[in-house]
Design a protein around this motif. Structure first.
Motif, PDB file in Angstrom:
ATOM      1  N   HIS A  20       0.861  -1.200   0.000  1.00 48.51           N
ATOM      2  CA  HIS A  20       0.000   0.000   0.000  1.00 48.51           C
ATOM      3  C   HIS A  20       0.890   1.241   0.000  1.00 48.51           C
ATOM      4  CE1 HIS A  20      -3.803   2.157   1.541  1.00 48.51           C
ATOM      5  NE2 HIS A  20      -2.900   3.101   1.311  1.00 48.51           N
ATOM      6  N   HIS A  39       1.395   5.442  -1.798  1.00 53.46           N
ATOM      7  CA  HIS A  39       0.986   6.548  -2.674  1.00 53.46           C
ATOM      8  C   HIS A  39       2.237   7.092  -3.349  1.00 53.46           C
ATOM      9  CE1 HIS A  39      -3.079   6.796  -0.863  1.00 53.46           C
ATOM     10  NE2 HIS A  39      -2.435   6.304   0.181  1.00 53.46           N
ATOM     11  N   MET A  41      -1.532   3.142  -4.968  1.00 59.23           N
ATOM     12  CA  MET A  41      -2.869   3.698  -4.724  1.00 59.23           C
ATOM     13  C   MET A  41      -3.300   4.591  -5.898  1.00 59.23           C
ATOM     14  SD  MET A  41      -4.337   2.544  -2.152  1.00 59.23           S
ATOM     15  CE  MET A  41      -3.574   0.934  -2.051  1.00 59.23           C
ATOM     16  N   LYS A  47      -9.720  -0.509  -5.308  1.00 58.56           N
ATOM     17  CA  LYS A  47      -9.722   0.170  -4.013  1.00 58.56           C
ATOM     18  C   LYS A  47     -11.052   0.836  -3.746  1.00 58.56           C
ATOM     19  CE  LYS A  47      -8.016   2.180  -0.312  1.00 58.56           C
ATOM     20  NZ  LYS A  47      -6.834   2.927   0.024  1.00 58.56           N
ATOM     21  N   HIS A  95      -4.396  -0.380   6.201  1.00 61.02           N
ATOM     22  CA  HIS A  95      -3.885   0.455   7.290  1.00 61.02           C
ATOM     23  C   HIS A  95      -4.778   0.432   8.521  1.00 61.02           C
ATOM     24  CE1 HIS A  95      -6.682   3.170   5.333  1.00 61.02           C
ATOM     25  NE2 HIS A  95      -5.851   3.452   4.350  1.00 61.02           N
ATOM     26  N   ASP A 117       1.564   2.763   3.506  1.00 59.57           N
ATOM     27  CA  ASP A 117       0.717   3.944   3.328  1.00 59.57           C
ATOM     28  C   ASP A 117       1.554   5.221   3.295  1.00 59.57           C
ATOM     29  OD1 ASP A 117      -1.606   5.277   2.755  1.00 59.57           O
ATOM     30  OD2 ASP A 117      -2.285   5.400   4.814  1.00 59.57           O
TER      31      ASP A 117
HETATM   32 ZN    ZN Z   1      -3.308   5.102   1.648  1.00 60.39          ZN
END
Ligand code: ZN
Ligand code: DOR
Length: 349
Positions: A17, A19, A43, A103, A178, A251
């Motif tokens: 996961h 970004h 993501m 997602k 998360h 994350d």
């Molecule tokens: Zn995230």
């Protein structure tokens, strides 16, 4: 006799996961993730979001172009689900190897989620198709109702939405992303093997006090927001338990320093530069360094039905000073653990 471990060697890990953003920020951050991880689940909350196989393929090309020469890194793309998500495009994108997963952002739950799903009922045909083809659903598990206390939004999401969803679609593979609460750990533990969760380094290190330590601390703010200490302890226990239901997902969510240090600062913690070092600190403290490899390099791939990575990396005991900020490709970013020391150093093979 000194029986401390000074070096561990594990299979190359994956980040389930992350970004990576787009444009200048992608240029600034891609190398940090590619240095630590063999693969990552990317993501799709760009602006506009990645909602079609064609836009995911184009985004994947931009990520590959942003990697340093010689990088050995595979981005695994995801589809951002909207109320009018197209089951055929998603299924054909999955069959073509473009989409690894899809997602679910509840509308307005977090950064760039305005086009998210307003009611799971709207996407049931898509979720049924995903169940049929074995495509994982990745869930941002928070309700968005303003009348629910922000610290309760994950627990309420489990009660109101997730529990019902997995009963309605008992074969759907779901990654509860998360997780931040003891309730989420309890839920995942008691669900079937098709329900797993990712855990970030920051939710293992900080509780909600970190946001208010001596003043307001925007770099400790992310969504879902860090909770009470009892929840952090439940997450540490789950991550280091050796259960294959829990695996690494950073994350890492970079925002420019001025967007964090603002009257309305963005949610997200940029942990990519020292992610493995950060996890290693937790596993060491919990006496579970021998379980780091499962969490970082094995359980996620097994859950997704992907092969394990071939190469190895090492972590060596060594004091490293995390900088106050990082300048990269024109962006200034404050990394997780800024200004403090970590005691492991990741060494790529
Ligand atoms: Zn995230
Ligand atoms: O803190 C967060 N930042 N949580 C999210 O869910 C999104 C992310 C972002 O994209 O900035």
């Amino acid at each position: 006799m000194n029986d401390t471990i000074d070096r561990i060697t594990i299979r190359r890990p994956d980040d389930w996961h992350v970004h990576l953003r787009d444009g200048a920020m992608l240029e600034a951050v891609a190398s940090f993730t590619a240095r630590q991880f063999a693969r990552a689940i990317i993501m799709p909350n760009l602006s506009p979001p990645v909602t079609s196989a064609a836009s995911a393929a184009a985004y994947r090309d931009r990520i590959m172009a942003a990697l340093p020469a010689g990088a050995n890194f595979t981005p695994l793309m995801t589809c951002y689900l909207t109320d009018d998500a197209d089951a055929d495009d998603i299924a054909s994108g999955h069959a073509a190897g473009i989409f690894t997963a899809a997602k679910l952002y509840p509308a307005n739950a977090t950064t760039n989620s305005a086009y998210g799903v307003t009611d799971v009922a709207h996407i049931m045909p898509v979720l049924e198709r995903m169940q049929d083809i074995g495509m994982p659903l990745l869930v941002h598990g928070e309700v968005t109702d303003g009348d629910i206390d922000i610290f309760d939004r994950e627990a309420v999401f489990i009660e109101r939405i997730l529990d019902k969803l997995i009963r309605a679609l008992p074969g759907l593979k779901v990654v509860f992303e998360h997780i931040t609460t003891a309730q989420a750990v309890q839920f995942v533990d008691s669900a079937g093997p098709n329900i797993a969760a990712t855990i970030t380094p920051h939710h293992l290190h900080i509780n909600r006090n970190a946001m208010f330590a001596g003043g307001i601390r925007p770099h400790a703010y992310c969504l879902p927001v860090a909770k009470r200490e009892l929840h952090r302890l439940a997450l540490r226990k789950a991550a280091t338990s050796g259960s294959p239901k829990y695996f690494l997902g950073t994350d890492s969510a970079p925002h420019e320093i001025h967007a964090k240090e603002s009257a309305c600062g963005c949610a997200g913690i940029f942990n990519a530069p020292y992610a493995l070092e950060s996890y290693a600190a937790v596993f060491e403290k919990e006496g579970a360094l021998d379980r780091l490899e499962g969490f970082a390099s094995i359980y996620g791939a097994n859950f997704y039905g992907l092969p394990l990575n071939e190469g190895m990396i090492s972590l060596e005991r060594s004091d490293i000073q995390v900088p106050d900020d990082i300048e990269s490709a024109g962006s200034t970013l404050v990394p997780f653990h800024a200004g403090s020391e970590l005691n492991w150093r990741m060494i790529p093979s």
